[in-house]
Design a protein around this motif. Structure first.
Motif, PDB file in Angstrom:
ATOM      1  N   UNK A 112       0.813  -1.214   0.000  1.00 22.17           N
ATOM      2  CA  UNK A 112       0.000   0.000   0.000  1.00 22.17           C
ATOM      3  C   UNK A 112       0.847   1.265   0.000  1.00 22.17           C
ATOM      4  N   UNK A 113       2.134   1.162   0.399  1.00 24.41           N
ATOM      5  CA  UNK A 113       2.964   2.367   0.318  1.00 24.41           C
ATOM      6  C   UNK A 113       4.120   2.233  -0.666  1.00 24.41           C
ATOM      7  N   UNK A 114       4.614   1.028  -0.902  1.00 25.88           N
ATOM      8  CA  UNK A 114       5.722   0.912  -1.853  1.00 25.88           C
ATOM      9  C   UNK A 114       5.252   1.111  -3.292  1.00 25.88           C
ATOM     10  N   UNK A 115       4.074   0.622  -3.632  1.00 28.14           N
ATOM     11  CA  UNK A 115       3.590   0.797  -5.002  1.00 28.14           C
ATOM     12  C   UNK A 115       3.255   2.263  -5.290  1.00 28.14           C
ATOM     13  N   UNK A 116       2.494   2.974  -4.439  1.00 31.50           N
ATOM     14  CA  UNK A 116       2.273   4.407  -4.707  1.00 31.50           C
ATOM     15  C   UNK A 116       3.573   5.202  -4.786  1.00 31.50           C
ATOM     16  N   UNK A 117       4.541   4.876  -3.924  1.00 35.15           N
ATOM     17  CA  UNK A 117       5.810   5.599  -3.970  1.00 35.15           C
ATOM     18  C   UNK A 117       6.559   5.301  -5.259  1.00 35.15           C
ATOM     19  N   UNK A 118       6.500   4.057  -5.736  1.00 37.74           N
ATOM     20  CA  UNK A 118       7.144   3.704  -6.998  1.00 37.74           C
ATOM     21  C   UNK A 118       6.494   4.444  -8.162  1.00 37.74           C
ATOM     22  N   UNK A 119       5.165   4.475  -8.190  1.00 37.09           N
ATOM     23  CA  UNK A 119       4.456   5.200  -9.252  1.00 37.09           C
ATOM     24  C   UNK A 119       4.802   6.685  -9.199  1.00 37.09           C
ATOM     25  N   UNK A 120       4.852   7.240  -7.993  1.00 36.06           N
ATOM     26  CA  UNK A 120       5.231   8.650  -7.827  1.00 36.06           C
ATOM     27  C   UNK A 120       6.632   8.893  -8.364  1.00 36.06           C
ATOM     28  N   UNK A 121       7.565   7.999  -8.052  1.00 33.12           N
ATOM     29  CA  UNK A 121       8.953   8.186  -8.497  1.00 33.12           C
ATOM     30  C   UNK A 121       9.058   8.130 -10.012  1.00 33.12           C
TER      31      UNK A 121
END
Length: 225
Positions: free
Chosen positions: A196-205
């Protein structure tokens, strides 16, 4: 300085629409999770650690509300004189929220039988470590954003603060998923918290770095040769 028309239209841009979705989903999560804490209606559910939960609910509210407002001010440049004091408020409230989240995630607040609250990281489960790492990631991104602002590296500051707010929203996403009884747990349940936090952060990056890896224009390519 952007024109008045562009300022008005910013909320209808892709970034503005994403922020609106984040605010809407954050409001739903706040109503479901934080409001019962702030109105003292679920004290019994957190009997051994309610002060910590209450502090986290208050500081989390600051993160959600002030963070969204300040991203809008920074991007649209409207009422920009409030950007710095609101940013400092976001960092202070968010630091309290992230640290309290780490303490709660690695504590024994919901252990059975209840023996009083204690910070016990060696006994925390996968879910606790996923949420604690999320809090640590928020502290790291926000510290980098603050450092960039101090050094007047404002594009870097903007990028780090976007990452910071994505992590705030990621906590919202994790809690919203937890409200869905039929949602698949993927093992012991900790995987959902990690994703729930690694995927949004990856998409953001990827979004932040997309332009830097795009095809160069002919004039720029010739200048490098």
């Amino acid at each position: 300085m952007p024109s008045t028309q562009s300022q008005r239209n910013w909320l209808f841009s892709p970034a503005g629409l994403l922020l609106s979705v984040a605010v809407l989903s954050g409001g739903i999560a706040w109503w479901l999770i934080a409001l019962p804490v702030l109105t003292f209606s679920n004290v019994k559910s957190h009997s051994t650690h309610f002060p910590q939960v209450f502090l986290h609910a208050v500081s989390g509210t600051v993160m959600l509300v002030i963070g969204a407002i300040n991203l809008y001010l920074g991007a649209s440049r409207r009422h920009f004189r409030f950007h710095k004091p609101l940013g400092l408020t976001y960092l202070l409230g968010g630091s309290i929220g992230a640290i309290s989240a780490i303490v709660l995630a690695l504590g024994n607040g919901h252990s059975k039988p209840s023996t009083g609250f204690a910070f016990q990281p060696t006994r925390a489960d996968d879910l606790g470590w996923a949420l604690a790492t999320l809090g640590a990631a928020w502290l790291a991104c926000s510290a980098m954003g603050y450092r960039a602002a101090l050094n007047r590296r404002f594009p870097s500051h903007q990028a780090w603060m976007i990452r910071s707010y994505v992590l705030v929203w990621s906590f919202v996403l994790c809690r919203l998923i937890g409200q869905i009884p039929s949602f698949p747990q993927l093992g012991s349940g900790g995987a959902i918290a990690w994703l729930s936090w690694t995927i949004p952060l990856l998409v953001c990056e990827i979004s932040l770095q997309w332009e830097s890896g795009s095809r160069q224009k002919g004039s720029e390519r010739r200048n490098e040769t």
